[in-house]
Design an enzyme around this catalytic site. Structure first.
Site, PDB file in Angstrom:
ATOM      1  N   HIS A   1     -10.546  -4.554  -3.811  1.00 34.05           N
ATOM      2  CA  HIS A   1      -9.220  -4.824  -3.274  1.00 34.05           C
ATOM      3  C   HIS A   1      -9.338  -5.199  -1.808  1.00 34.05           C
ATOM      4  CE1 HIS A   1     -10.007  -0.481  -2.924  1.00 34.05           C
ATOM      5  NE2 HIS A   1      -9.211  -0.460  -1.862  1.00 34.05           N
ATOM      6  N   MET A   2      -8.452  -6.074  -1.417  1.00 36.35           N
ATOM      7  CA  MET A   2      -8.390  -6.573  -0.059  1.00 36.35           C
ATOM      8  C   MET A   2      -7.193  -5.928   0.628  1.00 36.35           C
ATOM      9  SD  MET A   2      -8.040 -10.572   1.018  1.00 36.35           S
ATOM     10  CE  MET A   2      -9.726 -10.975   0.584  1.00 36.35           C
TER      11      MET A   2
ATOM     12  N   VAL B   1     -10.902   3.548  -4.207  1.00 32.09           N
ATOM     13  CA  VAL B   1     -10.543   3.086  -5.550  1.00 32.09           C
ATOM     14  C   VAL B   1     -11.591   2.062  -5.937  1.00 32.09           C
ATOM     15  CG1 VAL B   1      -8.829   1.943  -6.992  1.00 32.09           C
ATOM     16  CG2 VAL B   1      -8.073   3.496  -5.173  1.00 32.09           C
TER      17      VAL B   1
ATOM     18  N   ASP C   1       0.856  -1.181   0.000  1.00 31.76           N
ATOM     19  CA  ASP C   1       0.000   0.000   0.000  1.00 31.76           C
ATOM     20  C   ASP C   1       0.895   1.235   0.000  1.00 31.76           C
ATOM     21  OD1 ASP C   1      -1.701   2.229   1.200  1.00 31.76           O
ATOM     22  OD2 ASP C   1      -3.188   0.632   1.021  1.00 31.76           O
TER      23      ASP C   1
END
Length: 113
Positions: A99-100, A95, A29
């Site tokens: 996503h995880m 976003v 990230d």
């Protein structure tokens, strides 16, 4: 489509890749919220969790398997980590490509903010 994560998948945006195969990619990230914070995404664009269909079952399961694999490689699996997926604005999604988030390396509190 001007999706940030689709551009990352295509190699148009740099990322620190932790895992990649034909279906999913895991990467650090860029604004970590814990000592270890990475994302796992499907390479194929799926906008939100609400857009998942039966045909996505395998790739969604693979996100979880990859999250656990990378957590182990990063050394956070035994102590514990948090996995989170946000959906739409009130869920905190910024976003719009599912996503995880995988966060570890510190104690997590409950409830999350």
């Amino acid at each position: 489509m001007d999706c940030l994560f689709c551009k990352l998948v295509k190699g148009e945006i740099p990322a620190t890749i932790l895992y990649q195969d034909e279906d999913v990619i895991a990467f650090e990230d860029i604004a970590p919220q814990a000592p270890t914070h990475f994302l796992v995404i499907p390479k194929r664009h799926i906008t939100t969790l609400n857009d998942i269909t039966e045909s996505d079952t395998n790739v969604i399961g693979k996100l979880t398997l990859v999250a656990a694999k990378v957590a182990k490689e990063k050394g956070i699996a035994d102590d514990g980590y948090r996995v989170a997926m946000n959906c739409n604005e009130m869920g905190g999604q910024t976003v719009y490509h599912i996503h995880m988030h995988v966060l570890g390396g510190r104690n997590m509190t409950w409830p999350p903010g």
